[in-house]
Design a protein around this motif. Structure first.
Motif, PDB file in Angstrom:
ATOM      1  N   PRO A   1       0.815  -1.168  -0.103  1.00  0.00           N
ATOM      2  CA  PRO A   1      -0.450   0.015  -0.362  1.00  0.00           C
ATOM      3  C   PRO A   1       0.557   0.996  -0.020  1.00  0.00           C
ATOM      4  N   PHE A   2       2.379   1.515   0.214  1.00  0.00           N
ATOM      5  CA  PHE A   2       3.345   2.111  -0.028  1.00  0.00           C
ATOM      6  C   PHE A   2       3.669   2.804  -1.201  1.00  0.00           C
TER       7      PHE A   2
ATOM      8  N   VAL B   1       7.781 -14.434   8.075  1.00  0.00           N
ATOM      9  CA  VAL B   1       7.743 -12.796   6.679  1.00  0.00           C
ATOM     10  C   VAL B   1       6.161 -12.866   6.802  1.00  0.00           C
ATOM     11  N   LEU B   2       5.258 -13.154   7.537  1.00  0.00           N
ATOM     12  CA  LEU B   2       3.999 -12.287   8.087  1.00  0.00           C
ATOM     13  C   LEU B   2       4.142 -11.560   9.030  1.00  0.00           C
ATOM     14  N   ALA B   3       5.084 -11.541  10.146  1.00  0.00           N
ATOM     15  CA  ALA B   3       5.420 -10.545  11.189  1.00  0.00           C
ATOM     16  C   ALA B   3       6.296  -8.843  10.632  1.00  0.00           C
ATOM     17  N   ARG B   4       7.167  -9.476   9.997  1.00  0.00           N
ATOM     18  CA  ARG B   4       8.417  -8.669   9.029  1.00  0.00           C
ATOM     19  C   ARG B   4       7.579  -7.723   8.126  1.00  0.00           C
ATOM     20  N   ILE B   5       6.124  -8.411   7.386  1.00  0.00           N
ATOM     21  CA  ILE B   5       6.040  -7.728   6.683  1.00  0.00           C
ATOM     22  C   ILE B   5       5.154  -6.541   7.365  1.00  0.00           C
TER      23      ILE B   5
ATOM     24  N   ALA C   1       5.290  -2.387   7.529  1.00  0.00           N
ATOM     25  CA  ALA C   1       4.386  -0.858   7.158  1.00  0.00           C
ATOM     26  C   ALA C   1       4.680  -0.380   8.738  1.00  0.00           C
ATOM     27  N   LEU C   2       4.219  -0.749   9.451  1.00  0.00           N
ATOM     28  CA  LEU C   2       4.380  -0.018  11.125  1.00  0.00           C
ATOM     29  C   LEU C   2       5.560   1.406  11.115  1.00  0.00           C
ATOM     30  N   ARG C   3       6.481   0.674  10.271  1.00  0.00           N
ATOM     31  CA  ARG C   3       7.482   2.070  10.441  1.00  0.00           C
ATOM     32  C   ARG C   3       7.308   2.891   9.789  1.00  0.00           C
ATOM     33  N   LEU C   4       6.982   2.574   8.409  1.00  0.00           N
ATOM     34  CA  LEU C   4       6.631   3.563   7.589  1.00  0.00           C
ATOM     35  C   LEU C   4       5.562   4.301   7.361  1.00  0.00           C
ATOM     36  N   ILE C   5       4.527   4.278   8.278  1.00  0.00           N
ATOM     37  CA  ILE C   5       3.404   4.333   8.511  1.00  0.00           C
ATOM     38  C   ILE C   5       3.921   5.572   9.852  1.00  0.00           C
TER      39      ILE C   5
END
Length: 256
Positions: free
Chosen positions: A162-163, A225-229, A233-237
């Motif tokens: 989404p980024f 893998v899912l946890a890192r995604i 995403a939280l870091r980018l937000i």
């Protein structure tokens, strides 16, 4: 090891976002390389092919997603695009298996060779976290062999993050140096280099010892893998990255 031999590859995954909200991370990773002609008869302790095991490669997770064999699906896709004569050799699947019954493969690759073993085309089978998928089929226009320094382009049409918007282009490079296999994917949009991705691993024989090493090293690979995604995403937000709503997926399952 032969690049066409069944193997386990241990290495790393790197993503680096450029420009606004710059971000970079590197994680340990592992993947399988499986010649599809050998898949129906492959027997390795701890690995199931069409049967549950600690590691499990399931046809229904790939290709037509109906459980049918993968090699005929690849041959049919290549034929539809006029590539069958050039890709008449082995097809090697680069993928993550199910581990303890679970899997999420952001991308798997089908390396399509000619009879001499030269790489002629690659299918990148991409999955997003919305349960959608799309195939990018890349090759040279004249179907000459793909060399490590070659850059293959594909127009981005499928929503993954989404980024980033679902536009621009991917630039792929595939290389093998000794036992080390590397995929480089650079995403460009609006004339700017927006994202670099590298997936690399050193091959070991596909055997019980290699799979035990994987299990002890990364027992929760799928969940990681899912946890890192979601963590990235939280870091980018937090960094203020622009958010793009998910568009409808492309009508065509495969693009070139």
């Amino acid at each position: 090891m032969s690049a066409l031999a069944p193997s386990v590859c241990f290495g790393a995954v790197m993503h680096e976002r450029h420009g606004a909200a710059a971000n970079r991370f590197v994680y340990r990773g592992a993947f399988l390389r499986l010649p599809l002609s050998a898949l129906p008869t492959l027997r390795v302790p701890l690995l199931g092919t069409e049967r549950a095991n600690l590691f499990w490669v399931r046809n229904a997770d790939h290709g037509a997603r109906d459980g049918s064999p993968l090699l005929p699906w690849v041959r049919s896709l290549l034929a539809q695009h006029g590539l069958a004569p050039a890709c008449d050799g082995e097809v090697v699947l680069h993928t993550m298996p199910r581990v303890l019954g679970y899997v999420f493969n952001p991308v798997s690759f089908y390396y399509c060779h000619d009879r001499s073993g030269a790489l002629r085309a690659v299918i990148a089978e991409v999955n997003n976290t919305f349960g959608e998928r799309h195939n990018y089929l890349v090759h040279h226009d004249d179907l000459r062999p793909i060399l490590p320094a070659d850059q293959l382009l594909a127009r981005k049409v499928f929503h993954v993050s989404p980024f980033f918007p679902a536009r621009g282009e991917y630039r792929f490079r595939f290389s093998t140096h000794g036992a080390v296999h590397t995929v480089a994917i650079d995403y460009w949009e609006g004339g700017e280099h927006r994202l670099s991705t590298r997936v690399s691993g050193s091959a070991r024989p596909l055997c019980r010892a290699s799979l035990m090493h994987w299990l002890l090293r990364q027992p929760l690979a799928t969940f990681a893998v899912l946890a890192r995604i979601h963590w990235q995403a939280l870091r980018l937000i937090v960094k203020g990255a622009a958010f793009h709503r998910k568009p409808q997926p492309p009508l065509e399952e495969t693009s070139r």
